[in-house]
Design a protein around this motif. Structure first.
Motif, mmCIF file in Angstrom:
data_model
loop_
_atom_site.group_PDB
_atom_site.id
_atom_site.type_symbol
_atom_site.label_atom_id
_atom_site.label_comp_id
_atom_site.label_asym_id
_atom_site.label_seq_id
_atom_site.Cartn_x
_atom_site.Cartn_y
_atom_site.Cartn_z
ATOM 1 N N LEU A 1 0.825 -1.207 0.000
ATOM 2 C CA LEU A 1 0.000 0.000 0.000
ATOM 3 C C LEU A 1 0.860 1.259 0.000
ATOM 4 C CD1 LEU A 1 -2.984 -0.617 2.459
ATOM 5 C CD2 LEU A 1 -3.114 -0.196 0.003
ATOM 6 N N ASN A 2 1.942 1.233 0.759
ATOM 7 C CA ASN A 2 2.789 2.421 0.885
ATOM 8 C C ASN A 2 3.707 2.623 -0.311
ATOM 9 O OD1 ASN A 2 1.679 3.011 3.384
ATOM 10 N ND2 ASN A 2 3.296 1.987 4.537
ATOM 11 N N THR A 3 4.093 1.537 -0.978
ATOM 12 C CA THR A 3 5.078 1.643 -2.052
ATOM 13 C C THR A 3 4.492 1.425 -3.446
ATOM 14 O OG1 THR A 3 5.666 -0.700 -1.854
ATOM 15 C CG2 THR A 3 6.901 0.863 -0.498
ATOM 16 N N VAL B 1 -10.078 -2.752 1.657
ATOM 17 C CA VAL B 1 -10.131 -2.237 0.281
ATOM 18 C C VAL B 1 -11.472 -1.554 0.029
ATOM 19 C CG1 VAL B 1 -10.136 -2.906 -2.148
ATOM 20 C CG2 VAL B 1 -8.486 -3.936 -0.574
ATOM 21 N N LEU B 2 -12.552 -2.171 0.481
ATOM 22 C CA LEU B 2 -13.877 -1.560 0.309
ATOM 23 C C LEU B 2 -13.986 -0.261 1.094
ATOM 24 C CD1 LEU B 2 -16.623 -2.015 -1.037
ATOM 25 C CD2 LEU B 2 -17.351 -3.202 1.053
ATOM 26 N N LEU B 3 -13.388 -0.226 2.292
ATOM 27 C CA LEU B 3 -13.385 1.006 3.093
ATOM 28 C C LEU B 3 -12.645 2.117 2.359
ATOM 29 C CD1 LEU B 3 -13.933 2.467 5.822
ATOM 30 C CD2 LEU B 3 -11.729 1.559 6.604
ATOM 31 N N GLY C 1 -13.142 7.277 -0.698
ATOM 32 C CA GLY C 1 -12.464 8.041 -1.738
ATOM 33 C C GLY C 1 -10.955 7.956 -1.706
ATOM 34 N N ARG C 2 -10.409 6.875 -1.186
ATOM 35 C CA ARG C 2 -8.956 6.729 -1.087
ATOM 36 C C ARG C 2 -8.427 5.713 -2.103
ATOM 37 N NH1 ARG C 2 -7.316 9.032 3.888
ATOM 38 N NH2 ARG C 2 -5.246 8.181 3.499
ATOM 39 N N ARG D 1 -1.903 2.139 -6.063
ATOM 40 C CA ARG D 1 -1.238 1.315 -5.041
ATOM 41 C C ARG D 1 -2.219 0.341 -4.385
ATOM 42 N NH1 ARG D 1 -0.562 4.315 -1.229
ATOM 43 N NH2 ARG D 1 -1.292 6.330 -2.010
ATOM 44 N N LEU D 2 -3.451 0.793 -4.176
ATOM 45 C CA LEU D 2 -4.471 -0.089 -3.610
ATOM 46 C C LEU D 2 -4.772 -1.241 -4.565
ATOM 47 C CD1 LEU D 2 -6.522 -0.436 -1.228
ATOM 48 C CD2 LEU D 2 -8.172 0.783 -2.656
ATOM 49 N N TYR D 3 -4.837 -0.943 -5.848
ATOM 50 C CA TYR D 3 -5.101 -1.990 -6.845
ATOM 51 C C TYR D 3 -3.971 -3.019 -6.859
ATOM 52 C CZ TYR D 3 -6.208 -4.200 -11.282
ATOM 53 O OH TYR D 3 -6.501 -5.128 -12.258
ATOM 54 N N ILE D 4 -2.738 -2.532 -6.847
ATOM 55 C CA ILE D 4 -1.588 -3.443 -6.877
ATOM 56 C C ILE D 4 -1.527 -4.283 -5.603
ATOM 57 C CG2 ILE D 4 0.937 -3.526 -6.909
ATOM 58 C CD1 ILE D 4 0.873 -1.048 -8.681
ATOM 59 N N ALA D 5 -1.934 -3.706 -4.490
ATOM 60 C CA ALA D 5 -1.881 -4.437 -3.226
ATOM 61 C C ALA D 5 -2.929 -5.541 -3.145
ATOM 62 C CB ALA D 5 -2.059 -3.473 -2.053
ATOM 63 N N TYR D 6 -4.058 -5.372 -3.853
ATOM 64 C CA TYR D 6 -5.168 -6.312 -3.675
ATOM 65 C C TYR D 6 -5.337 -7.300 -4.824
ATOM 66 C CZ TYR D 6 -9.804 -8.082 -2.594
ATOM 67 O OH TYR D 6 -10.864 -8.912 -2.302
ATOM 68 N N ALA D 7 -5.280 -6.825 -6.061
ATOM 69 C CA ALA D 7 -5.577 -7.701 -7.195
ATOM 70 C C ALA D 7 -4.649 -8.925 -7.269
ATOM 71 C CB ALA D 7 -5.531 -6.895 -8.498
ATOM 72 N N PRO D 8 -3.318 -8.783 -7.168
ATOM 73 C CA PRO D 8 -2.473 -9.992 -7.202
ATOM 74 C C PRO D 8 -2.733 -10.941 -6.046
ATOM 75 C CG PRO D 8 -1.171 -8.017 -7.617
ATOM 76 C CD PRO D 8 -2.502 -7.552 -7.136
ATOM 77 N N LEU D 9 -3.119 -10.383 -4.889
ATOM 78 C CA LEU D 9 -3.395 -11.245 -3.735
ATOM 79 C C LEU D 9 -4.579 -12.160 -4.017
ATOM 80 C CD1 LEU D 9 -3.006 -12.070 -0.756
ATOM 81 C CD2 LEU D 9 -4.528 -10.185 -0.145
#
Length: 429
Positions: free
Chosen positions: A201-203, A237-239, A244-245, A249-257
């Motif tokens: 998320l941070n990177t 992710v839904l939160l 509105g955040r 980075r959120l997409y990269i953190a969740y989709a591969p997982l």
């Protein structure tokens, strides 16, 4: 010429830049932090050795001894025999197919450690490795807690969190020497998976996202509590989407997982197709669809004029809602035939604490599945029960993607630890 060279030497030395005070301070801080982490690891390891010091190096309790037998078989016969082993001494007289009914992470971890130390000509027995696996991983879990908290709130908070985890009674009870159960390695896998998610998320690094999926796979191999991960992360992710955040980075953190993690989880025999067929996993797929709809909206927003974007939004929302309703209808149809609606009995007991006592007495008969009493709750959680409110408040100052995940983690951990004793004993707040 010799005198002129001697006169020029002090001038050259004087012209050399002195080390910056900030750089020296950072180097000293890094060394001090590393030394503190080593001490915390030693403390976490040594504080769990009281049973070995007072009595002897033995496996205690029923489940740990069964895991020890499985590890013995694995180290003696190899992994291929382990996957196909039918143990007629377990679940007598029916027997048990071990490879398809156990979470193999603990056994494979201890077996790998035993193979490695013996390859170095260190003659340790399988029993000795099994006895000390939990204390070793408790130290590693403390370091993983430091990394997780550091990503959210900084180095000082990370050191404090690591020190508290090393000493909290609830975690000691599940990782003492000789307690060779799944939680011995699973707590580390849980915390490390959350750390890699927050790090991604941070990177926004795809490298950390891949490591996150692999860490999740290790958690799936180790413990059935992996469903907590695959529900908590979609909730976060839904939160982020609702508040509105959303970001790349959120997409990269969740989709591969979701994609890689689900494929890897299906490789574990005890999980198999449950990774896509049970209700515990449906939330991750639904949020995965919502995430792609939001990503598509942000993409076309950068391509179209405001008027065309408004028209396209109407189309996207219409199609998106239709797809979501279709997916929900399919999921409902899949679980409608099940009396538990696709949920396991333990999961339903967490969502409804009275469910097991009404419908599944064998689950309710196990003492660790009962809600903890207030005295035992405060004795197990110890000082953390009073620090949780302060931790939640500090996560809002300021609120970031990482700190919002910590808030959600804290709230869900407080609820589940108050519903079931076994989760209270492995609470890592």
């Amino acid at each position: 010429s010799r005198d002129s060279a001697a006169m020029a030497e002090p001038v050259a030395n004087a012209a050399a830049p002195a080390p910056a005070p900030g750089r020296l301070r950072n180097a000293f801080g890094g060394v001090l932090c590393a030394f503190t982490l080593i001490l915390i690891g030693v403390l976490a390891f040594s504080i769990r050795l009281f049973s070995v010091i007072k009595y002897e190096s033995v496996i205690h309790e029923f489940d740990p001894y069964f895991n020890f037998r499985v590890t013995q078989f694995l180290s003696k016969n190899g992994i291929y025999e382990f996957w196909n082993w039918f143990d007629d001494r377990t679940w007598y007289p029916l027997g048990r197919v071990i490879g398809g009914t156990v979470y193999p992470g603990l056994t494979l971890t201890a077996g790998s450690i035993w193979w490695f130390v013996n390859a170095l000509n260190i003659p340790l027995s399988v029993e000795t490795v099994c006895v000390f696996t939990a204390p070793i991983f408790s130290a590693i879990a403390s370091w993983a807690t430091y990394l997780l908290t550091k990503e959210a709130k900084g180095t000082g908070a990370g050191l404090m969190a690591a020190a508290i985890l090393a000493m909290v009674p609830s975690y000691i009870s599940r990782s003492v020497a000789g307690s060779y159960d799944n939680e011995a390695v699973a707590i580390f896998a849980l915390v490390f998976t959350f750390y890699l998610y927050v790090k991604t998320l941070n990177t926004g690094s795809l490298f950390y996202a891949t490591l996150n999926a692999l860490s999740y796979f290790y958690m799936v191999c180790s413990w059935g509590g992996y469903t907590f991960i695959i529900n908590l992360i979609p909730m976060h992710v839904l939160l982020c989407i609702v508040t509105g955040r959303y970001s790349s980075r959120l997409y990269i953190a969740y989709a591969p997982l979701v994609i890689l993690g689900t494929l890897l989880a299906a490789l574990v025999p005890v999980v198999g197709f449950n990774a896509v067929l049970t209700s515990e996993h449906f939330a991750s797929f639904l949020v995965f669809i919502i995430l792609h709809v939001v990503a598509f909206v942000y993409y076309i927003k950068g391509l179209l004029t405001p008027r065309l974007f408004k028209m396209a939004m109407t189309l996207v929302i219409t199609v998106g809602l239709a797809v979501c309703f279709a997916v929900v209808a399919i999921l409902v149809a899949l679980v409608a035939s099940s009396p538990t609606k696709g949920w396991s009995g333990r999961s339903l007991s967490l969502l409804d604490p009275t469910y097991a006592s009404k419908y599944i007495p064998i689950i309710a008969s196990v003492s660790e599945h009962q809600p903890p009493t207030w005295p035992s709750y405060f004795m197990d959680i110890n000082v953390l029960a009073f620090l949780v409110p302060a931790g939640i408040i500090s996560c809002f100052l300021p609120l970031s993607d990482a700190s919002s995940f910590m808030v959600l983690y804290l709230v869900t951990a407080v609820y589940f630890s108050g519903v079931m004793v076994s989760i209270c004993c492995t609470d890592i707040m």
